[in-house]
Design an enzyme around this catalytic site. Sequence first.
Site, PDB file in Angstrom:
ATOM      1  CD1 TRP A   1     -80.159  15.898 -53.424  1.00 41.96           C
ATOM      2  CD2 TRP A   1     -77.947  15.561 -53.449  1.00 41.96           C
ATOM      3  NE1 TRP A   1     -79.561  17.066 -53.028  1.00 41.96           N
ATOM      4  CE2 TRP A   1     -78.195  16.889 -53.044  1.00 41.96           C
ATOM      5  CE3 TRP A   1     -76.626  15.130 -53.539  1.00 41.96           C
ATOM      6  CZ2 TRP A   1     -77.178  17.793 -52.724  1.00 41.96           C
ATOM      7  CZ3 TRP A   1     -75.604  16.022 -53.216  1.00 41.96           C
ATOM      8  CH2 TRP A   1     -75.894  17.331 -52.823  1.00 41.96           C
TER       9      TRP A   1
ATOM     10  CE  LYS B   1     -89.667  12.667 -51.455  1.00 41.19           C
ATOM     11  NZ  LYS B   1     -88.586  12.996 -52.411  1.00 41.19           N
ATOM     12  N   PRO B   2     -86.927   8.430 -52.315  1.00 37.35           N
ATOM     13  CG  PRO B   2     -86.157   7.502 -54.325  1.00 37.35           C
ATOM     14  CD  PRO B   2     -87.325   7.491 -53.377  1.00 37.35           C
TER      15      PRO B   2
ATOM     16  N   GLY C   1     -82.044  14.896 -44.405  1.00 39.72           N
ATOM     17  CA  GLY C   1     -81.950  15.980 -45.379  1.00 39.72           C
ATOM     18  C   GLY C   1     -81.595  17.278 -44.696  1.00 39.72           C
ATOM     19  CB  SER C   2     -81.645  20.702 -45.935  1.00 40.96           C
ATOM     20  OG  SER C   2     -82.997  20.839 -46.338  1.00 40.96           O
TER      21      SER C   2
ATOM     22  CD  GLU D   1     -80.424   9.643 -39.547  1.00 42.54           C
ATOM     23  OE1 GLU D   1     -79.250   9.497 -39.895  1.00 42.54           O
ATOM     24  OE2 GLU D   1     -81.294   8.768 -39.675  1.00 42.54           O
ATOM     25  CG  LEU D   2     -82.375  17.596 -39.540  1.00 42.88           C
ATOM     26  CD1 LEU D   2     -83.071  18.688 -38.757  1.00 42.88           C
ATOM     27  CD2 LEU D   2     -83.175  17.230 -40.780  1.00 42.88           C
TER      28      LEU D   2
ATOM     29  CD  GLU E   1     -75.211  20.728 -44.650  1.00 46.99           C
ATOM     30  OE1 GLU E   1     -76.382  21.061 -44.878  1.00 46.99           O
ATOM     31  OE2 GLU E   1     -74.875  19.581 -44.335  1.00 46.99           O
TER      32      GLU E   1
HETATM   33  P1  NAD Z   1     -83.409  18.329 -48.874  1.00 49.73           P
HETATM   34  O1  NAD Z   1     -83.841  18.652 -47.494  1.00 49.73           O
HETATM   35  O2  NAD Z   1     -83.572  19.352 -49.930  1.00 49.73           O
HETATM   36  O3  NAD Z   1     -84.224  17.042 -49.418  1.00 49.73           O
HETATM   37  C1  NAD Z   1     -84.228  15.834 -48.715  1.00 49.73           C
HETATM   38  C2  NAD Z   1     -85.431  15.016 -49.148  1.00 49.73           C
HETATM   39  O4  NAD Z   1     -86.623  15.706 -48.784  1.00 49.73           O
HETATM   40  C3  NAD Z   1     -85.529  14.784 -50.658  1.00 49.73           C
HETATM   41  O5  NAD Z   1     -86.037  13.490 -50.892  1.00 49.73           O
HETATM   42  C4  NAD Z   1     -86.538  15.839 -51.084  1.00 49.73           C
HETATM   43  O6  NAD Z   1     -87.207  15.501 -52.277  1.00 49.73           O
HETATM   44  C5  NAD Z   1     -87.499  15.824 -49.911  1.00 49.73           C
HETATM   45  N1  NAD Z   1     -88.309  17.024 -49.720  1.00 49.73           N
HETATM   46  C6  NAD Z   1     -88.132  18.251 -50.272  1.00 49.73           C
HETATM   47  N2  NAD Z   1     -89.101  19.104 -49.805  1.00 49.73           N
HETATM   48  C7  NAD Z   1     -89.878  18.384 -48.956  1.00 49.73           C
HETATM   49  C8  NAD Z   1     -91.003  18.705 -48.152  1.00 49.73           C
HETATM   50  N3  NAD Z   1     -91.528  19.939 -48.120  1.00 49.73           N
HETATM   51  N4  NAD Z   1     -91.536  17.739 -47.370  1.00 49.73           N
HETATM   52  C9  NAD Z   1     -91.001  16.486 -47.360  1.00 49.73           C
HETATM   53  N5  NAD Z   1     -89.931  16.129 -48.113  1.00 49.73           N
HETATM   54  C10 NAD Z   1     -89.378  17.060 -48.895  1.00 49.73           C
HETATM   55  O7  NAD Z   1     -81.911  17.838 -48.767  1.00 49.73           O
HETATM   56  P2  NAD Z   1     -80.924  17.431 -49.963  1.00 49.73           P
HETATM   57  O8  NAD Z   1     -80.460  18.676 -50.626  1.00 49.73           O
HETATM   58  O9  NAD Z   1     -81.563  16.357 -50.760  1.00 49.73           O
HETATM   59  O10 NAD Z   1     -79.730  16.755 -49.135  1.00 49.73           O
HETATM   60  C11 NAD Z   1     -78.695  17.466 -48.560  1.00 49.73           C
HETATM   61  C12 NAD Z   1     -78.941  17.671 -47.071  1.00 49.73           C
HETATM   62  O11 NAD Z   1     -79.060  16.407 -46.410  1.00 49.73           O
HETATM   63  C13 NAD Z   1     -77.769  18.357 -46.390  1.00 49.73           C
HETATM   64  O12 NAD Z   1     -78.272  19.314 -45.503  1.00 49.73           O
HETATM   65  C14 NAD Z   1     -77.088  17.218 -45.621  1.00 49.73           C
HETATM   66  O13 NAD Z   1     -76.328  17.609 -44.515  1.00 49.73           O
HETATM   67  C15 NAD Z   1     -78.272  16.416 -45.215  1.00 49.73           C
HETATM   68  N6  NAD Z   1     -77.864  15.066 -44.835  1.00 49.73           N
HETATM   69  C16 NAD Z   1     -77.888  14.716 -43.515  1.00 49.73           C
HETATM   70  C17 NAD Z   1     -77.466  13.447 -43.108  1.00 49.73           C
HETATM   71  C18 NAD Z   1     -77.480  13.021 -41.675  1.00 49.73           C
HETATM   72  O14 NAD Z   1     -77.408  11.820 -41.435  1.00 49.73           O
HETATM   73  N7  NAD Z   1     -77.562  13.909 -40.712  1.00 49.73           N
HETATM   74  C19 NAD Z   1     -77.011  12.551 -44.078  1.00 49.73           C
HETATM   75  C20 NAD Z   1     -76.983  12.950 -45.401  1.00 49.73           C
HETATM   76  C21 NAD Z   1     -77.424  14.204 -45.774  1.00 49.73           C
END
Ligand code: NAD
Length: 467
Positions: A141, A165-166, A216-217, A238-239, A369
Site C-alpha cells: 500500500w 492484486k493491490p 511487501g514484507s 522485493e521485500l 523495519e
Molecule cells: P504485506 O506483506 O503485509 O502485504 C503486501 C501484499 O501482500 C498486500 O497486497 C497484501 O494484501 C498481500 N498479502 C497479505 N498476506 C498474503 C498472503 N498470505 N499471501 C499472499 N499475499 C498476501 O506488506 P505491506 O504492509 O502491504 O507493505 C509494507 C512492506 O512492503 C514493507 O515491508 C516494505 O518494506 C515492503 N516494500 C518493499 C519494497 C521493495 O521494493 N523492496 C517496496 C515497497 C514496499
Amino acid sequence: MPASQLSREAGSRGEFVPVLDPATGEAFDEAPGLRPDDLDAVVDRAHEAWRGWRADPAARTGALLAAADAVEAAGGDLAPLLTREQGKPLSESYAEIARTAARLRYFAELAPESLPITDGRPVHSEIRWRPLGPVAAIVPWNFPLQLASAKFAPALAAGNTMVLKPSPFTPLATRLLGAVMSAALPDGVLTIVTGREPLGARLASHPGFRHVTFTGSVPTGRAVAKGAAASLARVTLELGGNDAAILLEDVDVERIADRLFWAAFRNCGQVCMAVKRVYAPARLHSQVVEALAHRARTAVVGPGLDPGSELGPVSNAPQLARVERCTARAMAAGARAVAGGHRLDRPGYFFAPTVLVDVPPHSPVVTEEQFGPVLPVLPYGNLDEAVAAANGTAFGLGGSVWGTDLDRAEAVAGRLECGTAWINHHAELSLAQPFAGVKESGVGVAGGPWGFYGNLRPFVVHRPKEV
Ligand code: NAD
C-alpha cells in the site's frame, strides 16, 4: 470515472471491502472483493489473452505507449483518489502517476536481443527470448501505482499477461488505473483483482501462473514463495529494508540536512528504502540531531489533500499501531524523543515526525523495519563499528554514506551489504538501473534491462553448420 461508480461495477459476486481515508479514519468508499473461487476464470482469461499478446511485439509497444498516454491524461482523477486512500500529499500522488507513465514508456521501447553462442563448436547456437506466460503480481500500500507499474510494465512489455492484486488498504486508485489502461490494452492482458486474504495466497499458489512477483514484507514474501513452490513458478520477491545512513567526520551537516531528513520522512517513512537509521560521528551527533529535529518539528503535517501538507497521516491503523509500539518500546528502554514521539491529537492516523536519541542498539526501532515517521540517530566512535552496525541486520536493501570527500565516501559505501548504495543521497532510482535487495530484502532483480529479462526465459536453438 468516479471511484464510487467504479467500485460498484457489476461483476463481483463477493463482498465489498470498505476503504478508509487515513486522514479521518473513516470509510469513504468500498472495493469489490473477488471470491478466491472466481480466480480460475480470471486466470483463464489471462491465458487466452496471452496467445495474441505474445505474438505481436510491435502491437504491444503501441498499446503500452497508448496506455502511458491514457494514464497521464487521467492524472487529475487518479491523484486525489490515491491521496484519499493512501494519505500521501497530492504532489506525491502526481509523482507516482508520472513515474507509472514513464515506466510504461521505458519498458515499451525495450526488445530482447537474440544472442549467438560462440564457443568454437561447429554448430550455430542462438539464444532467443520468450515470455513466461500469465504472471501473478501482489503489491503493498505504500506506492500502490508506482509499485504496480514496476510489475506490469516489464512483464507486459516482455509479452506476458498479468493478474495484479493491490493491498486491500489501497485498492481504488489501482482499479481506476486498470480501467484507464484497459482502453489501450486487449481484454485479459492486465486484470486487477481486489479483496482480502486469502485472495493473495490463492493467487500466489494458483497453478495457472508461470511467474509470481511480490512486493511487501518479509513474512508475507516467505508465504508467497511457499505458495508458488506448489507449481514451481518463478518467484521474484522485493521485500523490506532497514537502510542505514552513515555520516562521515567531514560531512557538511547543514548542507545535507534537508536531503537526509526527506530521505527518512518522505511518504511518512513508508518507503522500503527510506533512511531508517542514522549513524553520526560522536563529535557531530548533537548537531545532526538538532538539524533533523528542527525539520521534524517544523514539517507541516496534515491531510494529503491540503495543499500545504508536507507529510500526511500514516497509511492505515495497523501500521500506526506498529509505529506506536516500536517507539514506545524504544522509549521504555531509555530512548528520548527530541522531536515527536507520539500520535497527534486529531482524527485520523497522524503521528508526529519523530527523532530519537539514546536508543539502545538492540531496540526494535533499530533492528527491525518500523516503516514510519521515526528516525533513531545513533552516535559512533569508530567507523568500522558504524559499518558493522549498518550491516548488522537481516535486511540489505539500500544504504548511504554522507561526506565531502567523495572518494572516501565511495570507499565506505563499497563496504555496505545491500543492493544499492548512495553517496550524499538516498533512494534515488533510475528506471534504467537494476534493483535488487540482498539477504532478506529480496530474491531476483527488478528494474532496467535486468528486470525486463527477468520476465523472459531463454530459448536456445542449435543448428549444425552442415547437414
Ligand atoms: P504485506 O506483506 O503485509 O502485504 C503486501 C501484499 O501482500 C498486500 O497486497 C497484501 O494484501 C498481500 N498479502 C497479505 N498476506 C498474503 C498472503 N498470505 N499471501 C499472499 N499475499 C498476501 O506488506 P505491506 O504492509 O502491504 O507493505 C509494507 C512492506 O512492503 C514493507 O515491508 C516494505 O518494506 C515492503 N516494500 C518493499 C519494497 C521493495 O521494493 N523492496 C517496496 C515497497 C514496499
